[in-house]
Design an enzyme around this catalytic site. Structure first.
Site, PDB file in Angstrom:
ATOM      1  N   ASP A 337      -4.785 -15.135  -3.424  1.00 38.97           N
ATOM      2  CA  ASP A 337      -5.232 -13.750  -3.384  1.00 38.97           C
ATOM      3  C   ASP A 337      -4.516 -12.993  -4.501  1.00 38.97           C
ATOM      4  O   ASP A 337      -3.684 -13.550  -5.203  1.00 38.97           O
ATOM      5  CB  ASP A 337      -4.972 -13.123  -2.010  1.00 38.97           C
ATOM      6  CG  ASP A 337      -3.494 -12.931  -1.721  1.00 38.97           C
ATOM      7  OD1 ASP A 337      -2.676 -13.625  -2.345  1.00 38.97           O
ATOM      8  OD2 ASP A 337      -3.157 -12.101  -0.865  1.00 38.97           O
ATOM      9  N   ASP A 630      -0.992 -13.332   1.838  1.00 44.74           N
ATOM     10  CA  ASP A 630      -0.042 -12.593   2.660  1.00 44.74           C
ATOM     11  C   ASP A 630      -0.716 -11.774   3.748  1.00 44.74           C
ATOM     12  O   ASP A 630      -0.052 -11.250   4.625  1.00 44.74           O
ATOM     13  CB  ASP A 630       0.805 -11.661   1.795  1.00 44.74           C
ATOM     14  CG  ASP A 630      -0.044 -10.606   1.076  1.00 44.74           C
ATOM     15  OD1 ASP A 630      -1.279 -10.786   1.015  1.00 44.74           O
ATOM     16  OD2 ASP A 630       0.526  -9.627   0.576  1.00 44.74           O
ATOM     17  N   ASP A 634      -6.329 -13.725   4.921  1.00 45.34           N
ATOM     18  CA  ASP A 634      -6.126 -15.045   4.314  1.00 45.34           C
ATOM     19  C   ASP A 634      -5.931 -16.142   5.357  1.00 45.34           C
ATOM     20  O   ASP A 634      -5.963 -17.322   5.021  1.00 45.34           O
ATOM     21  CB  ASP A 634      -4.891 -15.017   3.395  1.00 45.34           C
ATOM     22  CG  ASP A 634      -5.014 -13.991   2.288  1.00 45.34           C
ATOM     23  OD1 ASP A 634      -6.043 -14.005   1.600  1.00 45.34           O
ATOM     24  OD2 ASP A 634      -4.085 -13.183   2.110  1.00 45.34           O
TER      25      ASP A 634
END
Length: 895
Positions: A337, A630, A634
């Site tokens: 990400d 994080d 995700d």
């Protein structure tokens, strides 16, 4: 009672206590169900699913049967001890990591939230929120449950924990709002943060039924994804089973055939004796199978993984699952990400272009025309991240925004809205009244006093900022008369809907003075570009999957080095081949998506299921996928990936779904984890080489001795010492070898590769046959020398030579897979040095003091020196081979 029943209630009073209880009974508490706990016994028994442990258990069972027949349980006990140690060590290390992890991911469900119940606003614990509750949400609040907005004033939500997008504007009336946001504009979601404005929302879902709860469930689903090491150890177990069966059949035929040709009992009528001989030969062939199984392999694998687990923790990588250490070495794709992983998740002013001479007035405009605050103690911001960045810039340039704000008298303030795209404040500063405005540059420039030459230059500057993935902002002001008090009338040119572009505004008195253009960015982490470059050199593809806009995501990809000018051309010619949005990706059929995923480099505006689908499609291509993240968004992908890498600052759900946690949030830790994983895999291969060489030599000796009718010249206690060297000591020494940066210059191994490569097979066969030739030659020499039979002193020398050949072969095992000398960085390999000293010292003690127990007698210093020197030929032959390979490699490099 359902959600629709609650939404018909009026906002005024909120729920009554009986309604709260009814809602809780129907919809449950506002708690995310933690992953189902696994009993310690189940966790321990799970260790016995390892393919090599399974074959060892079978071997142990056969050995136990033979032990009852022969009355000798030493070999059986040794195998069971090896199984117990290998499984227990792994269990203990994983439990230790789990305890550390539970502390890291503890949840605080007692966080207070504001709700309206029984006609008044009150604070309750987050866990007590129910469907139908009226939430009062303000700047700095964390949304406790999913809800639908009833009212909103300039409400801005940080949804990065769920979508990766740091800022989303929300509306109570979403009709007619055209946004690219992942979730509806009138919906607020659990675990997101209020960064600006305020609102009132009615709770529509709590606990597991919230969006974050659904994501959390996906993040704990059983995926069935098998690690590459398990796949390869499974292949090795099947290979050993087949090879062992073939050897057993051939050996049994040879033994029985030799006996029939040489033993007269087969020409008599003594059928009982024939049956006894046949059974003995059968037990001998089973013994060969037991010897062929490298029972030290599970111990070597477990020790290697456990040592790496501890070392990686010291370098801020918390490994939750042992096999994740090694799996990182096989990773071929990293899906990362953006916010918090590649960037610092912290808005900052990248460039401030002052366009007026009064810097203090500019700082005053920043301090007054804002709703954000900086904490006086630690400097942390509360409010809109863009405004926090401006306040931080003022503080860094020696302007005390607290003092500037206190000295100004704020009369009226018009909050920012996406319709106006600006914020305005009227304030009296040092006796003079000002209108301060900040907002989108295209809006602010349109109402500023600018010359025809200035506009294109400023537009060019803004374009450059935007192409560099910056958010742009313009600040302007105008001094006011005491009679000018209505902001709306002062901003009349905007309310008239004029397309002002380059066109001058009619009323020149209404024009503002442009103070500054600002470029604001979420900066890259400093170590990211070099870490990404290292991963790419190692043959690993890096893909960005983010909830941010396409332009920002592509620019970040460009900055970290994974997007080039060629990608621009390819994307222009074939849209969605290098970049795709989550919406477009979801619209693709599985076949079309499968065809595109390999070439994709950036996915923007991604939702959690988009990222999970990408991971699973990449796995169908045979890729070994690691996912970094994080946020809760995700978590499903972290769970489904071969290795999930959460950040230490990430959400609890993300950490729970991951295999490793990067405690320092450093992307560079990923490159270190790959290096550790690849080095660990090589250490396992080195152990296999070492043990299989000895096993092959011993097998050939047993076969040869049996065929010629000679007893095995090693006693059971001597074989136990040899097995200790082969298993525990070799595992300790080779597992403790430090990682090498050289492995990062190699391409990832394929998951279909066999753990024993062709070059290893050649080396094992050459070394094993050579050791067998040396030992059998020595045995024949002692058998047919001047003394009849083999004497005790000669058997002692034979035993010591056999051990010292293994001693020197450990050096060759250390250098397996490289052309470097075995003495390179020798004194850094402290574990290997210790094991070598133990082997040498242990052999001297056994030979000198073993006596009848080990069937030995002391050797003279001259004999010791002769044995050590002569057996070292194993090392020098290996050194010569590596020297030749180094020369050949250097010549190819020069060419």
């Amino acid at each position: 009672m359902n959600v629709s029943d609650f939404t018909t209630k009026t906002v005024d009073g909120g729920l009554t206590q009986p309604e709260v209880e009814a809602s809780r009974r129907l919809h449950g508490s506002n708690i995310l169900t933690p992953p189902r706990g696994v009993s310690l016994w189940k966790l321990y028994l799970d260790k016995y699913r390892d393919p090599m442990i399974k074959i060892l258990l079978l071997t142990a069972f056969v050995s136990l049967v033979l032990a009852f027949i022969e009355g000798d349980f030493i070999e059986t006990i040794g195998i069971f001890v090896a199984i117990f140690l290998a499984t227990t060590v792994g269990f203990v290390f994983e439990r230790d990591a789990a305890r550390k992890f539970s502390v890291l991911t503890s949840l605080d469900e007692e966080q207070p939230v504001k709700v309206k119940r029984d006609g008044r606003v009150q604070e309750i614990a987050r866990r007590d929120v129910v469907v139908g509750d009226i939430l009062i949400i303000e700047v700095g609040d964390e949304i406790p449950a999913d809800g639908q907005l009833l009212s909103a004033v300039d409400l801005q939500i940080n949804e990065s924990s769920l979508t990766g997008e740091p800022m989303v504007t929300k509306y109570a009336d979403a009709a007619g709002q055209h946004t690219e946001d992942a979730y509806p504009a009138d919906q607020v979601l659990r675990s997101t943060m209020v960064m600006g404005g305020r609102g009132v929302a009615r709770v529509t879902a709590v606990g597991d039924e919230t969006e974050i709860g659904k994501v959390a469930r996906k993040s704990t689903e059983t995926t069935g994804t098998e690690t590459p090491l398990n796949q390869q150890l499974g292949k090795l177990a099947r290979f050993i089973s087949k090879l062992g069966s073939c050897v057993a059949v051939v050996a049994f035929v040879l033994f029985l055939g030799h006996s029939i040709l040489t033993d007269t009992v087969w020409h008599s009528g003594d059928y009982l004796r024939m049956t006894e001989l046949t059974l003995n030969y059968f037990m001998m062939t089973v013994t060969l199978i037991v010897m062929a199984v490298p029972e030290g392999l599970p111990m070597a694998v477990t020790l290697s993984l456990a040592l790496n687990m501890r070392r990686m923790l010291r370098s801020n990588n918390l490994v939750r699952k042992l096999h994740a250490c090694e799996t990182m070495g096989a990773v071929t794709v990293i899906c990362t990400d953006k916010t918090g992983t590649l960037t610092q998740n912290r808005m900052e002013v990248r460039e401030m272009v002052p366009l007026s001479d009064d810097d203090r007035l500019l700082a005053t405009a920043i301090a007054v025309n804002t709703t954000a605050h900086l904490d006086a103690d630690d400097g942390r911001g509360i409010g809109n991240p863009t405004e926090i960045a401006l306040l931080t810039w003022a503080q860094k340039h020696s302007f005390d925004y607290h003092e500037l704000r206190e000295r100004a008298d704020i009369e009226v303030q018009l909050p920012f809205s996406t319709e106006r795209k600006l914020m305005a404040t009227i304030a009296r500063v040092e006796g003079r009244r000002y209108l301060f405005v900040k907002g989108a540059p295209e809006i602010i420039l349109a109402i500023c006093r600018l010359s025809p030459d200035e506009r294109p230059l400023l537009a060019q500057r803004l374009t450059a900022f935007q192409q560099a993935a910056n958010r742009t902002l313009a600040l302007a002001y105008r001094e006011l008369q005491d009679t000018e008090t209505d902001i709306a009338s002062l901003l009349a040119p905007l309310s008239q809907g004029k397309d002002t572009g380059d066109e001058a505004v009619e009323l020149s008195d209404a024009l503002l003075t442009l103070q500054s253009l600002v470029a604001i960015s979420d900066p890259l982490r400093l170590d990211v570009p070099s870490a990404v470059a290292e991963c790419r050199r190692a043959g690993i593809t890096v893909k960005i999957v983010t909830g941010d806009t396409s332009a920002t995501a592509i620019e970040i990809a460009r900055q970290i080095g994974i997007w080039t000018a060629d990608d621009d051309k390819v994307e222009a010619a074939h849209p969605n081949s290098r970049h795709i949005t989550g919406t477009d990706f979801a619209a693709l059929s599985d076949e079309a998506a499968y065809a595109e995923v390999e070439g994709l480099k950036v996915m923007s505006r991604a939702r959690p299921d988009n990222k999970q689908r990408l991971v699973q499609l990449l796995q169908r291509h045979g890729e070994i996928v690691a996912v970094t993240g994080d946020g809760t968004n995700d978590a499903p992908a972290l769970n489904y990936a071969h290795v999930g890498l959460s950040l230490g600052s990430g959400t609890s759900v993300a950490k729970e779904a991951s295999d490793m946690t990067l405690l320092d949030d450093s992307f560079a830790s990923i490159a270190r984890a790959v290096m550790w994983g690849r080095s660990l895999y090589k250490n396992i291969q080195r152990f296999l080489y070492f043990q299989l060489v000895v096993n092959l030599a011993a097998l050939l000796l047993v076969l040869c001795a049996s065929l010629v009718g000679m007893a095995m010249p090693l006693t059971v206690t001597q074989i136990l010492w040899v097995n200790l060297i082969m298993d525990t000591f070799a595992a300790m020494s080779l597992a403790s070898l430090p990682p090498s940066h050289e492995v990062m210059n190699e391409k990832p191994r394929r998951s279909t590769d066999f753990i024993i490569t062709r070059s290893m097979i050649r080396s094992i066969c050459v070394a094993g046959v050579a050791l067998f030739a040396l030992m059998s030659g020595l045995l024949l020499y002692y058998e047919y020398d001047s003394d009849p039979g083999i004497q005790l002193h000669e058997l002692t020398i034979f035993f010591t030579v056999f051990v010292m050949l293994q001693f020197w072969n450990l050096f060759n095992a250390k250098s397996l897979g490289s052309h470097h000398s075995a003495f390179r960085h020798f004194f850094l390999d402290r574990g290997l040095i210790l094991v070598l000293l133990i082997i040498l010292g242990g052999q001297w003690i056994i030979v000198t003091f073993g006596g009848k127990m080990f069937r030995t007698e002391p050797l003279s210093p001259v004999e010791w020196i002769s044995i050590i020197a002569s057996t070292s030929v194993v090392l020098w032959v290996g050194e010569l081979s590596r020297w030749i390979k180094r020369k050949q490699s250097s010549k190819q490099t020069i060419k």
